[in-house]
Design an enzyme around this catalytic site. Structure first.
Site, PDB file in Angstrom:
ATOM      1  N   PRO A   1      28.096  37.092  40.199  1.00 33.11           N
ATOM      2  CA  PRO A   1      28.518  37.902  39.055  1.00 33.11           C
ATOM      3  C   PRO A   1      30.010  38.206  39.141  1.00 33.11           C
ATOM      4  O   PRO A   1      30.523  38.499  40.225  1.00 33.11           O
ATOM      5  CB  PRO A   1      27.701  39.199  39.217  1.00 33.11           C
ATOM      6  CG  PRO A   1      27.269  39.229  40.640  1.00 33.11           C
ATOM      7  CD  PRO A   1      27.232  37.825  41.130  1.00 33.11           C
ATOM      8  N   MET A   2      30.693  38.108  38.024  1.00 34.91           N
ATOM      9  CA  MET A   2      32.125  38.433  37.982  1.00 34.91           C
ATOM     10  C   MET A   2      32.435  39.102  36.653  1.00 34.91           C
ATOM     11  O   MET A   2      32.463  38.439  35.604  1.00 34.91           O
ATOM     12  CB  MET A   2      32.954  37.148  38.089  1.00 34.91           C
ATOM     13  CG  MET A   2      33.630  36.958  39.426  1.00 34.91           C
ATOM     14  SD  MET A   2      34.701  35.507  39.361  1.00 34.91           S
ATOM     15  CE  MET A   2      33.572  34.211  38.920  1.00 34.91           C
TER      16      MET A   2
ATOM     17  N   GLN B   1      22.532  41.369  36.537  1.00 34.12           N
ATOM     18  CA  GLN B   1      22.895  42.350  37.552  1.00 34.12           C
ATOM     19  C   GLN B   1      23.102  43.728  36.928  1.00 34.12           C
ATOM     20  O   GLN B   1      23.826  43.869  35.944  1.00 34.12           O
ATOM     21  CB  GLN B   1      24.172  41.943  38.287  1.00 34.12           C
ATOM     22  CG  GLN B   1      24.385  42.844  39.501  1.00 34.12           C
ATOM     23  CD  GLN B   1      25.737  42.698  40.145  1.00 34.12           C
ATOM     24  OE1 GLN B   1      26.764  42.848  39.481  1.00 34.12           O
ATOM     25  NE2 GLN B   1      25.753  42.408  41.432  1.00 34.12           N
TER      26      GLN B   1
ATOM     27  N   CYS C   1      30.134  46.758  44.503  1.00 32.21           N
ATOM     28  CA  CYS C   1      31.356  46.847  43.707  1.00 32.21           C
ATOM     29  C   CYS C   1      32.277  47.939  44.262  1.00 32.21           C
ATOM     30  O   CYS C   1      31.878  49.101  44.373  1.00 32.21           O
ATOM     31  CB  CYS C   1      31.028  47.130  42.245  1.00 32.21           C
ATOM     32  SG  CYS C   1      32.524  47.170  41.250  1.00 32.21           S
TER      33      CYS C   1
ATOM     34  N   LYS D   1      22.830  42.838  45.968  1.00 30.55           N
ATOM     35  CA  LYS D   1      24.097  42.232  46.399  1.00 30.55           C
ATOM     36  C   LYS D   1      24.908  43.307  47.102  1.00 30.55           C
ATOM     37  O   LYS D   1      25.268  44.315  46.498  1.00 30.55           O
ATOM     38  CB  LYS D   1      24.849  41.661  45.196  1.00 30.55           C
ATOM     39  CG  LYS D   1      26.168  40.986  45.564  1.00 30.55           C
ATOM     40  CD  LYS D   1      26.625  40.062  44.447  1.00 30.55           C
ATOM     41  CE  LYS D   1      27.956  39.393  44.740  1.00 30.55           C
ATOM     42  NZ  LYS D   1      29.105  40.293  44.643  1.00 30.55           N
TER      43      LYS D   1
ATOM     44  N   ASN E   1      28.446  34.960  50.842  1.00 24.68           N
ATOM     45  CA  ASN E   1      29.453  34.954  49.779  1.00 24.68           C
ATOM     46  C   ASN E   1      30.819  35.374  50.320  1.00 24.68           C
ATOM     47  O   ASN E   1      30.923  36.275  51.131  1.00 24.68           O
ATOM     48  CB  ASN E   1      28.987  35.920  48.658  1.00 24.68           C
ATOM     49  CG  ASN E   1      30.072  36.274  47.661  1.00 24.68           C
ATOM     50  OD1 ASN E   1      30.410  37.442  47.506  1.00 24.68           O
ATOM     51  ND2 ASN E   1      30.632  35.296  46.997  1.00 24.68           N
ATOM     52  N   GLY E   2      31.830  34.668  49.846  1.00 24.44           N
ATOM     53  CA  GLY E   2      33.204  35.026  50.150  1.00 24.44           C
ATOM     54  C   GLY E   2      34.058  33.836  50.509  1.00 24.44           C
ATOM     55  O   GLY E   2      33.744  33.064  51.413  1.00 24.44           O
ATOM     56  N   ASP E   3      35.131  33.657  49.730  1.00 17.89           N
ATOM     57  CA  ASP E   3      36.180  32.680  50.040  1.00 17.89           C
ATOM     58  C   ASP E   3      35.718  31.223  50.044  1.00 17.89           C
ATOM     59  O   ASP E   3      36.316  30.401  50.745  1.00 17.89           O
ATOM     60  CB  ASP E   3      36.826  32.985  51.401  1.00 17.89           C
ATOM     61  CG  ASP E   3      37.581  34.296  51.407  1.00 17.89           C
ATOM     62  OD1 ASP E   3      37.703  34.907  50.320  1.00 17.89           O
ATOM     63  OD2 ASP E   3      38.036  34.720  52.475  1.00 17.89           O
TER      64      ASP E   3
ATOM     65  N   ARG F   1      35.306  33.594  42.730  1.00 16.15           N
ATOM     66  CA  ARG F   1      36.650  33.192  42.276  1.00 16.15           C
ATOM     67  C   ARG F   1      36.860  31.690  42.308  1.00 16.15           C
ATOM     68  O   ARG F   1      37.531  31.132  41.443  1.00 16.15           O
ATOM     69  CB  ARG F   1      37.704  33.917  43.125  1.00 16.15           C
ATOM     70  CG  ARG F   1      37.747  35.412  42.848  1.00 16.15           C
ATOM     71  CD  ARG F   1      38.516  36.149  43.901  1.00 16.15           C
ATOM     72  NE  ARG F   1      37.908  35.996  45.228  1.00 16.15           N
ATOM     73  CZ  ARG F   1      38.440  36.414  46.353  1.00 16.15           C
ATOM     74  NH1 ARG F   1      39.615  37.005  46.331  1.00 16.15           N
ATOM     75  NH2 ARG F   1      37.819  36.245  47.508  1.00 16.15           N
TER      76      ARG F   1
HETATM   77  C1  LIG Z   1      37.174  39.547  38.717  1.00 11.34           C
HETATM   78  C2  LIG Z   1      35.992  39.824  39.594  1.00 11.34           C
HETATM   79  C3  LIG Z   1      34.895  40.489  39.069  1.00 11.34           C
HETATM   80  C4  LIG Z   1      33.791  40.755  39.885  1.00 11.34           C
HETATM   81  N1  LIG Z   1      32.698  41.361  39.325  1.00 11.34           N
HETATM   82  C5  LIG Z   1      31.580  41.548  40.063  1.00 11.34           C
HETATM   83  C6  LIG Z   1      30.397  42.074  39.490  1.00 11.34           C
HETATM   84  O1  LIG Z   1      30.320  42.333  38.300  1.00 11.34           O
HETATM   85  N2  LIG Z   1      29.326  42.247  40.312  1.00 11.34           N
HETATM   86  C7  LIG Z   1      29.359  41.932  41.645  1.00 11.34           C
HETATM   87  O2  LIG Z   1      28.364  42.107  42.344  1.00 11.34           O
HETATM   88  N3  LIG Z   1      30.466  41.411  42.198  1.00 11.34           N
HETATM   89  C8  LIG Z   1      31.553  41.198  41.445  1.00 11.34           C
HETATM   90  N4  LIG Z   1      32.654  40.612  42.002  1.00 11.34           N
HETATM   91  C9  LIG Z   1      32.593  40.165  43.406  1.00 11.34           C
HETATM   92  C10 LIG Z   1      32.172  38.709  43.491  1.00 11.34           C
HETATM   93  O3  LIG Z   1      30.861  38.509  42.987  1.00 11.34           O
HETATM   94  C11 LIG Z   1      32.226  38.195  44.942  1.00 11.34           C
HETATM   95  O4  LIG Z   1      31.360  38.972  45.729  1.00 11.34           O
HETATM   96  C12 LIG Z   1      33.633  38.268  45.536  1.00 11.34           C
HETATM   97  O5  LIG Z   1      34.605  37.881  44.594  1.00 11.34           O
HETATM   98  C13 LIG Z   1      33.760  37.378  46.781  1.00 11.34           C
HETATM   99  O6  LIG Z   1      33.446  36.055  46.462  1.00 11.34           O
HETATM  100  P1  LIG Z   1      34.582  34.925  46.206  1.00 11.34           P
HETATM  101  O7  LIG Z   1      35.446  34.902  47.419  1.00 11.34           O
HETATM  102  O8  LIG Z   1      33.789  33.657  45.996  1.00 11.34           O
HETATM  103  O9  LIG Z   1      35.362  35.357  45.009  1.00 11.34           O
HETATM  104  C14 LIG Z   1      33.781  40.353  41.231  1.00 11.34           C
HETATM  105  C15 LIG Z   1      34.886  39.685  41.746  1.00 11.34           C
HETATM  106  C16 LIG Z   1      35.974  39.408  40.944  1.00 11.34           C
HETATM  107  C17 LIG Z   1      37.146  38.660  41.527  1.00 11.34           C
END
Ligand SMILES: Cc1cc2nc3c(=O)[nH]c(=O)nc-3n(C[C@H](O)[C@H](O)[C@H](O)COP(=O)(O)O)c2cc1C
Length: 365
Positions: free
Chosen positions: A21-22, A76, A106, A149, A211-213, A236
């Site tokens: 989710p983003m 979510q 979050c 999450k 999850n991450g990076d 991302r």
């Molecule tokens: C712009 C943005 C919005 C996000 N919104 C949510 C969200 O709505 N719910 C959630 O659980 N995590 C949210 N996240 C966190 C991501 O789901 C993820 O856990 C975090 O970015 C690390 O993963 P990545 O390195 O692949 O980006 C958000 C991250 C970003 C960058």
């Protein structure tokens, strides 16, 4: 490397690569774009405010909107024990969620200071009661699994991830996804794979999604190998490479490293995204999403500054389409921009090469 099919409760996922989710990004058109490019085992909505969806406010309805082809879908929710989370979870199931996820990670003040998100990492007992109430409201009646999450903890003094995950499993949470940072870290530093491994080790039988990076498919393989997690979730990285899910699926299931899509492919993906936004949202959203998204997406396209400029300064979706088609015609005639030599893109490529070299030599990075 072969990994067995992932199952979350009664939902079988066709790929171990999940779209995270983003907020502001994972709307229906973006989910459909990633799914069209292949390899998405599950895609999630942005975090949804429970009051807004129960009142069916227009913005929340746009965020929760789904359509054929957008399956399986995770919705979510965020909130705390004073919010009507069980009712909102039932609403989500009635409106197309195959899985309901509770946001416990979050870090943004607006969410974490009063409503929920990472706040739920601070009081395990009350969070587990909350989760139990949602599971009881949803899973026995509908069969729909509820997941959580989380992050590793609020800060290094309170790394509650493993204890929380174990306790959530005991009340029927069907899977845990874990972002390998603390709340206090926000997005700083590198993802902590040891922390993810501790969560994997803490649960008994439910899947843990790391999850991450994750920027390239090899990062996913490395995370799974290092932590023992069952699947990965990409946030991302998908804004830069919406095709990454197919690459991850292929590497993990078939052992095949798929090549990077061509320059022509990438321009076609942009046009597909534009079409999907216009089909499912509107002109305003098309302008906003394409203008704000191009910088990230174009990082994998080499030196395309004039293309980025024409999209950023466009006044209508048809201007954006014209610019993309112009570049597409040039590209089909064989023109390609120079490749990028430095910056995050080059770093990701360097990591890709390092992983490939290490795996050929039988070394784990
Ligand atoms: C712009 C943005 C919005 C996000 N919104 C949510 C969200 O709505 N719910 C959630 O659980 N995590 C949210 N996240 C966190 C991501 O789901 C993820 O856990 C975090 O970015 C690390 O993963 P990545 O390195 O692949 O980006 C958000 C991250 C970003 C960058």
């Amino acid at each position: 490397m072969a990994t067995s099919m992932l199952r979350i409760g009664n939902v079988e996922l066709s790929s171990p690569a999940l779209l995270a989710p983003m907020a502001g990004h994972t709307d229906l058109p973006f989910r459909l774009l990633c799914r069209a490019l292949g390899g998405v085992g599950l895609a999630s909505t942005d975090l949804l405010n429970v009051h807004s969806i129960l009142r069916e406010r227009p913005r929340a309805m746009r965020l929760a909107a789904t359509a054929p082809g957008d399956e399986p879908l995770c919705m979510q929710l965020y909130g705390n024990e004073h919010d009507p989370l069980p009712e909102a979870a039932i609403w989500a199931v009635d409106h197309g969620a195959a899985i309901v996820d509770i946001n416990m990670g979050c870090p943004v003040d607006k969410v974490a200071k009063k409503h929920g998100g990472s706040l739920l990492l601070c009081d395990i007992d009350s969070t587990v009661r909350l989760a139990s109430g949602i599971v009881e409201a949803v899973t026995p009646k509908t069969g729909v699994p509820v997941t959580a999450k989380i992050r590793l903890g609020w800060d290094d003094e309170r790394l509650v991830g493993p204890d929380l995950a174990r306790a959530l499993e005991q009340v029927g949470i069907a899977a845990i996804s874990v972002h390998g940072r603390t709340t206090e870290q926000f997005f700083r530093g590198r993802v902590r794979l040891d922390g993810i491994r501790d969560v994997v080790d803490a649960v008994d039988a439910i899947p843990v999604i790391g999850n991450g990076d994750i920027e390239v498919a090899q990062d996913a393989a490395h995370m799974i190998e290092y932590t023992g997690c069952d699947a990965v979730m990409v946030a991302r990285g998908a804004l830069r490479r919406p095709w990454i899910f197919n690459q991850i699926r292929s590497l993990l299931i078939d052992g095949t490293a798929l090549p990077e899509p061509s320059f022509v492919d990438k321009l076609e993906f942009l046009i597909l995204h534009l079409n999907l936004i216009l089909t499912h949202l509107d002109e305003r959203a098309a302008l906003h999403r394409m203008r704000s998204g191009i910088a990230k997406f174009a990082r994998t396209m080499g030196h395309v500054k004039p293309l980025k400029e024409s999209i950023r300064t466009a006044h209508s979706s048809s201007e954006i389409r014209q610019a993309l088609e112009l570049w597409l015609n040039r590209a089909r005639d064989g023109w390609e921009p120079k490749t990028i030599q430095e910056g995050p893109e080059a770093e990701a490529r360097a990591r890709e090469v390092a992983h490939a070299t290490a795996s050929m030599a039988g070394v784990s990075l």
